[in-house]
Design a protein around this motif. Structure first.
Motif, PDB file in Angstrom:
ATOM      1  N   ASP A  61     -27.835 -15.307  -7.833  1.00  0.00           N
ATOM      2  CA  ASP A  61     -27.787 -16.689  -7.351  1.00  0.00           C
ATOM      3  C   ASP A  61     -26.444 -17.338  -7.680  1.00  0.00           C
ATOM      4  O   ASP A  61     -25.890 -18.084  -6.870  1.00  0.00           O
ATOM      5  N   MET A  62     -25.910 -17.038  -8.852  1.00  0.00           N
ATOM      6  CA  MET A  62     -24.576 -17.538  -9.211  1.00  0.00           C
ATOM      7  C   MET A  62     -23.539 -17.088  -8.182  1.00  0.00           C
ATOM      8  O   MET A  62     -22.697 -17.873  -7.738  1.00  0.00           O
ATOM      9  N   LYS A 102     -19.311 -22.169  -2.315  1.00  0.00           N
ATOM     10  CA  LYS A 102     -18.219 -23.045  -2.756  1.00  0.00           C
ATOM     11  C   LYS A 102     -16.917 -22.714  -2.040  1.00  0.00           C
ATOM     12  O   LYS A 102     -16.233 -23.623  -1.546  1.00  0.00           O
ATOM     13  N   ASP A 157     -17.678 -23.759 -10.494  1.00  0.00           N
ATOM     14  CA  ASP A 157     -18.558 -24.829 -10.968  1.00  0.00           C
ATOM     15  C   ASP A 157     -19.238 -24.278 -12.216  1.00  0.00           C
ATOM     16  O   ASP A 157     -20.088 -23.381 -12.137  1.00  0.00           O
ATOM     17  N   ASP A 158     -18.830 -24.790 -13.357  1.00  0.00           N
ATOM     18  CA  ASP A 158     -19.255 -24.217 -14.636  1.00  0.00           C
ATOM     19  C   ASP A 158     -20.773 -24.219 -14.781  1.00  0.00           C
ATOM     20  O   ASP A 158     -21.425 -25.249 -14.599  1.00  0.00           O
ATOM     21  N   GLY A 159     -21.312 -23.049 -15.103  1.00  0.00           N
ATOM     22  CA  GLY A 159     -22.749 -22.904 -15.267  1.00  0.00           C
ATOM     23  C   GLY A 159     -23.501 -22.721 -13.969  1.00  0.00           C
ATOM     24  O   GLY A 159     -24.699 -22.440 -13.985  1.00  0.00           O
ATOM     25  N   VAL A 160     -22.796 -22.863 -12.851  1.00  0.00           N
ATOM     26  CA  VAL A 160     -23.426 -22.744 -11.530  1.00  0.00           C
ATOM     27  C   VAL A 160     -22.943 -21.483 -10.818  1.00  0.00           C
ATOM     28  O   VAL A 160     -23.745 -20.680 -10.333  1.00  0.00           O
ATOM     29  N   THR A 161     -21.629 -21.315 -10.744  1.00  0.00           N
ATOM     30  CA  THR A 161     -21.059 -20.121 -10.088  1.00  0.00           C
ATOM     31  C   THR A 161     -20.462 -19.150 -11.106  1.00  0.00           C
ATOM     32  O   THR A 161     -19.908 -18.123 -10.729  1.00  0.00           O
ATOM     33  N   LYS A 190     -23.878 -18.903  -4.833  1.00  0.00           N
ATOM     34  CA  LYS A 190     -23.382 -20.281  -4.922  1.00  0.00           C
ATOM     35  C   LYS A 190     -21.850 -20.307  -4.958  1.00  0.00           C
ATOM     36  O   LYS A 190     -21.220 -21.236  -4.446  1.00  0.00           O
ATOM     37  N   GLN A 196     -30.798 -14.560 -11.412  1.00  0.00           N
ATOM     38  CA  GLN A 196     -29.881 -15.637 -11.804  1.00  0.00           C
ATOM     39  C   GLN A 196     -28.426 -15.238 -11.565  1.00  0.00           C
ATOM     40  O   GLN A 196     -27.626 -16.051 -11.106  1.00  0.00           O
TER      41      GLN A 196
END
Length: 377
Positions: A348-349, A356, A315-319, A352, A345
């Motif tokens: 957290d990536m 997923k 998930d781009d910018g998320v993971t 996440k 950060q």
């Protein structure tokens, strides 16, 4: 107690040790636990001794050489004959196949022997993905091999759509979440609270896997951020010499202190443990890239290309971050963007990413699909 009538003999065809025991070991275990008899065939190599590992699992091993990248018709005819004889002699109740040549020649041999065939399209591969005479020949062979398949397993909608668009007919198909990932073997790892930051590339070392872009990024980033490390795991494909001779290229870049090279690694957990981010800028016709699933399962952020087989894992910018394929400048920009993140950060990536793969890529879903099909025979 197992009903004797439900016990089946299953033949699995692969193009190497990883195609069976790196990505489908859990399926092998499930089949054996269910009481089925297993015969496994792939070319023996440095990556794993087939006879030894099959003996440990209580199944039979048959070493059949495969030249994965040749286009010499006489060698492929020999492979087809060997598969035909293997199926004729073993008389399996089903043939499972992985990777292009196993799918094509295993499928034709299974049809000639009237044995149910279950191929897995583990990515299109260069020959099928790139227009030209090789693609036309492969499409013709796939049309023959898939026509009488019991079921065809695809690893992505993209690959299924390719078959449909090119009129490669098959009776029935199931789209799997790639090969899935073993969520027990690859557990969330504590995020490394260390400097330098470590970026990890883990793949067969070949141009389409994005190694050129990774090496260019390593060279640039190391000059600007000397504490950052770039690690490379994987064996160099021994074809396409000259400028694609990565044995010498990797040695040169390591001598220049741009990378740290670890060669082929059988168990990647220790390397994922120390990595801050896993990078795979691939534009190879992947199924779904297993290394990205493993990294995410270990709660590691990933940077990968906006390309089928890679973009599904992120998930781009998320993971993690997506990059344009064949674009070293964009890769450098995304690595710098990652370096600008705080420890929290980055961690957290990774967490996440783990969530997923738990939702979407649990390998048990793949095992269940196979067991349902075998039990239906």
């Amino acid at each position: 107690m197992l009903n004797v009538k439900t016990k089946k003999k299953i033949l699995m065809l692969g193009n190497g040790y990883p195609s069976i025991f790196a990505h489908r070991k859990e399926l092998v275990e499930a089949l054996i636990d269910a009481g089925h008899e297993l015969v496994i065939s792939f070319p023996d190599s440095f990556m794993g001794n087939g006879e030894e590992v099959c003996e440990q699992y209580g199944c039979k091993f048959v070493d059949i050489p495969i030249s994965r990248r040749n286009t010499r018709i006489h060698e492929d005819i020999i492979l087809l004959r060997r598969y035909y004889k293997l199926i004729h002699d073993e008389k399996p109740d089903a043939v499972l196949a992985y990777t292009v040549k196993c799918d094509v020649y295993g499928g034709i041999a299974a049809a000639l022997n009237k044995v149910p065939f279950m191929p897995n399209i583990t990515g299109l591969g260069k020959g099928l993905a790139e227009p030209g005479i090789i693609q036309k020949i492969l499409i013709g062979l796939y049309k023959i091999a898939m026509k009488r398949a019991h079921v065809v397993f695809f690893q992505s909608e993209h690959d299924k759509n390719f078959f449909v668009q090119h009129k490669i007919k098959f009776p029935r198909c199931i789209v799997l979440p790639g090969s899935g990932v073993n969520l027990t073997k690859y557990k969330p790892l504590d995020y490394p609270d260390t400097k330098p930051a470590i970026f990890l590339f883990n793949s067969r070392i070949m141009r389409p896997k994005g190694i050129d872009e990774f090496l260019e990024a390593a060279k640039f980033i190391r000059k600007k951020y000397p504490d950052v490390e770039f690690h490379v795991c994987g064996y160099c494909e021994k074809y396409g010499m000259g400028k694609d001779n990565y044995i010498s290229i990797i040695a040169r870049e390591e001598a220049r202190d741009n990378i740290i090279y670890h060669n082929f690694v059988n168990d990647m957990n220790e390397y994922y443990k120390s990595a801050g981010c896993v990078v795979l800028p691939s534009y190879h016709p992947e199924g779904v890239a297993n290394v990205l699933l493993e990294a995410a399962a270990c709660a590691r952020p990933i940077i990968t290309s906006n390309h089928p087989g890679c973009r599904e894992t992120i998930d781009d910018g998320v993971t993690g971050f997506l990059v344009e394929k064949k674009n070293a400048e964009d890769l450098i920009a995304k690595i710098e963007k990652f370096l600008a993140l705080t420890y929290e950060q980055r961690r957290d990536m990774g967490l996440k990413g783990r969530a997923k793969v738990e939702r979407e890529f649990d390998r048990q879903k793949v095992i269940d699909a196979y067991m349902n099909e075998i039990n239906s025979l």
